[in-house]
Scaffold this motif. Sequence first.
Motif, PDB file in Angstrom:
ATOM      1  N   LYS A  36     -19.323  -3.195   1.883  1.00 40.26           N
ATOM      2  CA  LYS A  36     -18.157  -3.094   2.761  1.00 40.26           C
ATOM      3  C   LYS A  36     -16.846  -3.278   2.026  1.00 40.26           C
ATOM      4  CE  LYS A  36     -18.189  -4.906   6.795  1.00 40.26           C
ATOM      5  NZ  LYS A  36     -18.256  -5.876   7.913  1.00 40.26           N
TER       6      LYS A  36
ATOM      7  N   THR B 149      -9.588  -9.307   6.300  1.00 40.21           N
ATOM      8  CA  THR B 149      -9.574  -8.088   7.106  1.00 40.21           C
ATOM      9  C   THR B 149      -9.406  -8.452   8.572  1.00 40.21           C
ATOM     10  OG1 THR B 149     -11.983  -8.099   7.346  1.00 40.21           O
ATOM     11  CG2 THR B 149     -11.072  -6.852   5.499  1.00 40.21           C
ATOM     12  N   SER B 150      -8.936  -7.501   9.331  1.00 34.93           N
ATOM     13  CA  SER B 150      -8.861  -7.639  10.784  1.00 34.93           C
ATOM     14  C   SER B 150      -9.068  -6.270  11.408  1.00 34.93           C
ATOM     15  CB  SER B 150      -7.510  -8.229  11.215  1.00 34.93           C
ATOM     16  OG  SER B 150      -6.470  -7.317  10.965  1.00 34.93           O
ATOM     17  N   GLN B 151      -9.662  -6.274  12.588  1.00 38.68           N
ATOM     18  CA  GLN B 151      -9.964  -5.030  13.290  1.00 38.68           C
ATOM     19  C   GLN B 151      -9.021  -4.876  14.467  1.00 38.68           C
ATOM     20  OE1 GLN B 151     -12.670  -3.235  12.021  1.00 38.68           O
ATOM     21  NE2 GLN B 151     -12.086  -1.476  13.264  1.00 38.68           N
ATOM     22  N   SER B 152      -8.435  -3.716  14.606  1.00 39.61           N
ATOM     23  CA  SER B 152      -7.536  -3.440  15.727  1.00 39.61           C
ATOM     24  C   SER B 152      -7.776  -2.018  16.205  1.00 39.61           C
ATOM     25  CB  SER B 152      -6.077  -3.633  15.306  1.00 39.61           C
ATOM     26  OG  SER B 152      -5.695  -2.656  14.352  1.00 39.61           O
TER      27      SER B 152
ATOM     28  N   GLU C 176     -21.221  -9.301   9.116  1.00 37.21           N
ATOM     29  CA  GLU C 176     -19.891  -9.551   9.680  1.00 37.21           C
ATOM     30  C   GLU C 176     -19.357 -10.951   9.379  1.00 37.21           C
ATOM     31  OE1 GLU C 176     -18.225  -7.171  11.012  1.00 37.21           O
ATOM     32  OE2 GLU C 176     -19.851  -5.704  11.087  1.00 37.21           O
TER      33      GLU C 176
ATOM     34  N   GLY D  47      -7.724   0.588  13.547  1.00 37.84           N
ATOM     35  CA  GLY D  47      -8.778   0.584  12.546  1.00 37.84           C
ATOM     36  C   GLY D  47      -8.820  -0.735  11.786  1.00 37.84           C
ATOM     37  N   LEU D  48      -9.364  -0.689  10.584  1.00 43.94           N
ATOM     38  CA  LEU D  48      -9.537  -1.887   9.767  1.00 43.94           C
ATOM     39  C   LEU D  48      -8.288  -2.131   8.928  1.00 43.94           C
ATOM     40  CD1 LEU D  48     -11.620  -4.081   8.849  1.00 43.94           C
ATOM     41  CD2 LEU D  48     -12.178  -2.544   6.953  1.00 43.94           C
ATOM     42  N   HIS D  49      -7.753  -3.338   9.009  1.00 44.92           N
ATOM     43  CA  HIS D  49      -6.596  -3.731   8.214  1.00 44.92           C
ATOM     44  C   HIS D  49      -7.046  -4.693   7.125  1.00 44.92           C
ATOM     45  CE1 HIS D  49      -3.500  -2.011  10.922  1.00 44.92           C
ATOM     46  NE2 HIS D  49      -4.410  -2.277  11.872  1.00 44.92           N
TER      47      HIS D  49
END
Length: 778
Positions: free
Chosen positions: A46, A550-553, A540, A556-558
């Motif tokens: 990942k 990382t962060s999901q919004s 995860e 998409g993936l930041h």
Amino acid sequence: MAALESPQPAATTTAMRHAFGNVLSVLILVLIGVLAFSIRLFSVIKYESVIHEFDPYFNYRVTQFLSKNGIYEFWNWFDDRTWYPLGRVIGGTVYPGLTLTAGTIWWVLNSLNIPLSVETVCVFTAPVFSAFASWATYLLTKEVKGSGAGLAAAVLLAMVPSYISRSVAGSYDNEAVAIFALIFTFYLYIKTLNTGSLFYATLNALAYFYMVCSWGGYTFIINLIPMHVLLCIVTGRYSPRLYIAYAPLVVLGTLLAALVPVVGFNAVLTSEHFASFLVFIIIHVVALVYYIKGILTPKMFKVAVTLVVSIGMVVCFIVVAILVALVASSPTGGWSGRSLSLLDPTYASKYIPIIASVSEHQPPTWPSYFMDINVLAFLVPAGIIACFSPLSDSSSFVVLYIVMSVYFSGVMVRLMLVLAPAACIMSGIALSQAFDVFTGSIKYQLGGSSNSTDNAEDTNNAPKDDASAGKTDKGEEIVKERSSKKGKKKEREPADKPSVKSKAKKKALVLPLETSIVALLLLIMLGAFYVIHCVWAAAEAYSAPSIVLTSQSRDGLHVFDDFRESYAWLSHNTDVDDKVASWWDYGYQTTAMANRTVIVDNNTWNNTHIATVGTAMSSPEKAAWEIFNSLDVKYVLVVFGGLIGYPSDDINKFLWMVRIGGGVFPHIKEADYLRDGQYRIDSEATPTMLNCLMYKLSYYRFVETDGKGYDRVRRTEIGKKHFKLTHFEEVFTSHHWMVRIYKLKPARNRIRGRAKKLKSKTTSSGWSSKSEKKNPWV
């Protein structure tokens, strides 16, 4: 003739069945090893092949030095880039097991013309040793309850989230190899206990030595095994095999442990090791009593026992007096701070805030148990019950192991890692016993005869029969040593009773067909739920490296790569000899990634030095500048998460800086930073809080981001929004404001100030300043 020839095909069939079972077991173990390795690769798939967390960066740096300079330079390495101006002797203050293991793997691979980098070897060391740990779990559980339970325990350990959290690819920490060493040492102890072999006893001491080299948690082994030995003696289960399993471990293991520089004479001088020596004396007294009992008449035996016990009590009294004297000379009673925190969970918060400040030293919550061991928490009680039917020396050891690990995991969340193997062993035993009962019941109901049940149970319990046969032989030796008839009866009774009980149990544990099928389906569903949870946790929860967030919004993936961005800036824009001050959490990463000298780091060996940094962060700007300037600091690094909502920033850690600093410098008081007992950074914050260096360096120009200065972590607007820095200047702020770096302004030129005063005096008296040559040293 037919009657005489019939046993031969039956024996051939049994041999073929055993051979097929052994081949199948080996194949399953290979697949378990592949599973243990591959499930830990999500972090590489990942993200990228990168070292995780904080401590692994130091281990990686040390491994680089070892591979480049060799073993002798490693032992004598004095690192002047840490703990400035004190430095650190690396060879004498680090557990070398992990470094030597990875360095050896790298050397072997390069000798075979497999050109892997040191970083690649470090990244994949933990997944490789997780496979070894699974196989060691199989061996240990097989010695206790047979190969079926061993395979179940191995596959459970390969996926258990608690172990995955410290062994994913990139988690290059001591626990990566230490858990394998822990389980393997326990296996060799049980193997020696079952066989009475000096060969396995020697291997056990060597495995313990590797554990000592790898992790400070080796004290768990040297206390758990003596507890088990004492338990066997008290319950009347002493045997020569117990002596052979324990005595060489204490003697040879202690001598080998003293060879590790970081341990040294602590192997015989600290309280963590005293229990093993006391039990060592006790087992010799017991062995002498049993020996005398075998060669003397009952009358002479009573006299001899009185003499031996008297002498033994005198020796024990002398040893205890010496130990008490040694303990009394230490302010902590000969215990380390972490050991005292385990014995008294409130000790660290009262006396050693540096230990209490570490998040992994906090007690776990109930949800963390379900997160880290999942359904195993419900299977462990069933495994404990199964270990009591029948109770043996090996099964009593794993029961003691699970009890002690449950206690220690409840004190410190980090020790959930020690609980995981014990939980997997108990759960594997429970699942194996349950499958034996349910499948045996189904075969019995479908076949209509008890022969199928007996054959199935004989096949599954073949390893146990071998072990019990070995135990019976050893029991016969003990019977020969004892002359009295009572002793013979006591020795023979345990060998006779289990067979009667087992026959009764075989008759009682035949369940209805529907019940057995439903129970099997429920176990399969339980296993599927466990697999799904473990894969999710690996993919995860535990795969993200702490250095890359990382962060999901909806977009998409930041990816937040501020840490590496900041360390790269330090590496390219500062001088090699510049000193960087930060909280100790970031010391290892700064040294390894930016190659800059730090004041404190994650080793936390000098509390006064850390308290000095904490005091500087808690002080007003001018006082903080003076402290940092006295330490020759040029840059100050702070971590701030108020803009993006990163909770593990320095503002949330600030009260620990105050407590640690106040423990050494009494003028720093925690109450001065609290408003009515509450920690606040808004308009209600205390003036001391609003004017301390940490507040200013974190929130400098923060109001420019949104015009309000809203902190997303604390969920409030900051109290002091517009202010200027007088002694520090901002030189770098990362893209997401996570890392901020400030440079100390140079000291004001006091010579120039005095020269100005002199100039004003001379001008007022009518002298010409141009005709006089200034003396810069006045």
